[in-house]
Design a protein around this motif. Structure first.
Motif: not given
Length: 197
Positions: A6-8, A16-20, A66-72, A76-80
């Motif tokens: 769960p992310f805001s 993620y979608w705009l700034a990154d 591994h600290h940023s929101l995109p990295a997190k 999570a996606a790689c783990a799944e």
């Protein structure tokens, strides 16, 4: 559908979608194969990671840390998906300390193949890592391998990332003079502070 932690929703949308530039990367992947074992890419979304896995990818080497929101989100996606993920933190406009390059080489040596290497845009850090991979693991001469830093991969040779050329130039001079390999050069001669001065 990949179930992410769960992310805001507002934070994810904004960052993620705009700034990154996640929205841009949904239509532009900057995807290229270095060989059958290693592919270069910009930062893949969870959906794109699933596509890469379906194409045969078994691991991911991120150059973004591994600290940023995109990295997190990626972790999570790689783990799944069951993709092995390793992260090293490099910057495009500042030379990394030796241990970062040694960690990157270890990851390139150890991760299962096919492996996807990426940074944010897949141009500067990924270009440098791709050149190093081809030189160290495929014996491509550095004067040819450094073509991985080229406009066709969205690399700007006149931008701030041109500092990466100092590293390649210094290594190439040492290699031409003595035959030293890249990993040994990083361990014994590489001085990012001097090259950045």
């Amino acid at each position: 559908m990949i179930a992410l932690p769960p992310f805001s929703a507002a934070k994810t949308l904004r960052h993620y979608w705009l700034a990154d530039h996640g929205l841009l990367r949904t239509v532009w992947t900057n995807f290229h194969k270095l060989d059958d074992d290693v592919w270069r890419h910009n930062h893949p979304s969870p959906a794109r990671l699933a596509q890469l896995q379906a194409m045969g990818a078994r691991s991911v080497l991120s150059l973004r840390g591994h600290h940023s929101l995109p990295a997190k989100i990626e972790a999570a996606a790689c783990a799944e998906l069951g993709l092995e993920l390793r992260s090293v933190e490099m910057q495009a406009t500042r030379l990394s300390i030796p241990s970062v390059f040694l960690d990157m080489l270890d990851a390139m040596r150890e991760l299962p193949r096919p492996m996807v290497i990426h940074c944010k845009s897949g141009s500067d850090r990924t270009g440098l890592a791709s050149a190093i991979y081809l030189h160290v693991f495929r014996d491509v001469p550095m004067d040819q391998a450094r073509a991985q830093l080229a406009p066709r991969y969205a690399h700007n040779p006149f931008g701030r990332a041109r500092i990466l050329y100092r590293l390649l130039d210094a290594y190439s001079a040492a290699h031409d003079a003595t035959g030293i390999g890249f990993e040994e050069w990083v361990r014994t001669q590489y001085d990012p502070a001097a090259l950045s001065a």
